[in-house]
Design a protein around this motif. Structure first.
Motif, PDB file in Angstrom:
ATOM      1  N   TYR A 182      -5.860  -1.342   4.229  1.00  0.00           N
ATOM      2  CA  TYR A 182      -7.035  -2.091   3.808  1.00  0.00           C
ATOM      3  C   TYR A 182      -7.023  -2.316   2.300  1.00  0.00           C
ATOM      4  N   THR A 183      -6.636  -1.305   1.544  1.00  0.00           N
ATOM      5  CA  THR A 183      -6.572  -1.439   0.089  1.00  0.00           C
ATOM      6  C   THR A 183      -5.592  -2.541  -0.306  1.00  0.00           C
ATOM      7  N   LEU A 184      -4.458  -2.615   0.374  1.00  0.00           N
ATOM      8  CA  LEU A 184      -3.477  -3.655   0.084  1.00  0.00           C
ATOM      9  C   LEU A 184      -4.019  -5.057   0.380  1.00  0.00           C
ATOM     10  N   LEU A 185      -4.815  -5.179   1.427  1.00  0.00           N
ATOM     11  CA  LEU A 185      -5.267  -6.488   1.890  1.00  0.00           C
ATOM     12  C   LEU A 185      -6.724  -6.796   1.553  1.00  0.00           C
ATOM     13  N   GLU A 186      -7.384  -5.903   0.853  1.00  0.00           N
ATOM     14  CA  GLU A 186      -8.821  -6.013   0.623  1.00  0.00           C
ATOM     15  C   GLU A 186      -9.243  -7.360   0.029  1.00  0.00           C
ATOM     16  N   ASP A 187      -8.532  -7.846  -0.971  1.00  0.00           N
ATOM     17  CA  ASP A 187      -8.905  -9.115  -1.597  1.00  0.00           C
ATOM     18  C   ASP A 187      -8.816 -10.268  -0.602  1.00  0.00           C
ATOM     19  N   ASP A 188      -7.737 -10.302   0.178  1.00  0.00           N
ATOM     20  CA  ASP A 188      -7.583 -11.366   1.172  1.00  0.00           C
ATOM     21  C   ASP A 188      -8.663 -11.290   2.245  1.00  0.00           C
ATOM     22  N   ILE A 189      -8.976 -10.088   2.663  1.00  0.00           N
ATOM     23  CA  ILE A 189      -9.961  -9.895   3.726  1.00  0.00           C
ATOM     24  C   ILE A 189     -11.351 -10.298   3.259  1.00  0.00           C
ATOM     25  N   SER A 190     -11.743  -9.881   2.063  1.00  0.00           N
ATOM     26  CA  SER A 190     -13.096 -10.153   1.596  1.00  0.00           C
ATOM     27  C   SER A 190     -13.304 -11.608   1.213  1.00  0.00           C
TER      28      SER A 190
END
Length: 82
Positions: free
Chosen positions: A26-34
Motif C-alpha cells: 500500500y505504501t508503494l502504491l498509495e499515491d496512485d490509489i488515492s
C-alpha cells in the motif's frame, strides 16, 4: 504473462498476504490509489459537449442491444479484412 493472469495472481496474493506486506504494498502504491483516475480538461469538455447534445436531443444514443449488435458487426468486419 497476460494482464488478466497478473491481476488474478495479485488478487490471490493480497487476499492471503501478511499485514506487514500489505502495508508495504500500500505504501508503494498509495499515491496512485488515492489519486484515482482524473479526466483531462479536454476529456471533461468533450463529455460536457456530448451531455449537452443528448439533453438537447441532438446526440445519438443506442440501446444495449444496438450496441452489442454494432460491436459484433465491427468484430466480424475486422475478421474479414485480416
Amino acid at each position: 504473462m497476460r494482464t488478466t493472469q497478473i491481476r488474478q495472481q495479485l488478487h490471490d496474493y493480497i487476499d492471503s498476504a501478511e499485514d506487514k506486506k500489505l502495508k508495504a504494498i500500500y505504501t508503494l502504491l498509495e499515491d496512485d490509489i488515492s489519486e484515482g483516475y482524473q479526466f483531462s480538461e479536454d476529456q471533461k469538455k468533450e463529455l460536457d459537449r456530448r451531455y449537452d447534445d443528448y439533453m438537447n436531443g441532438i446526440g445519438k444514443t443506442h440501446t444495449w442491444e444496438e450496441t452489442v449488435a454494432m460491436a459484433r458487426q465491427a468484430l466480424a468486419d475486422r475478421k474479414i479484412h485480416k
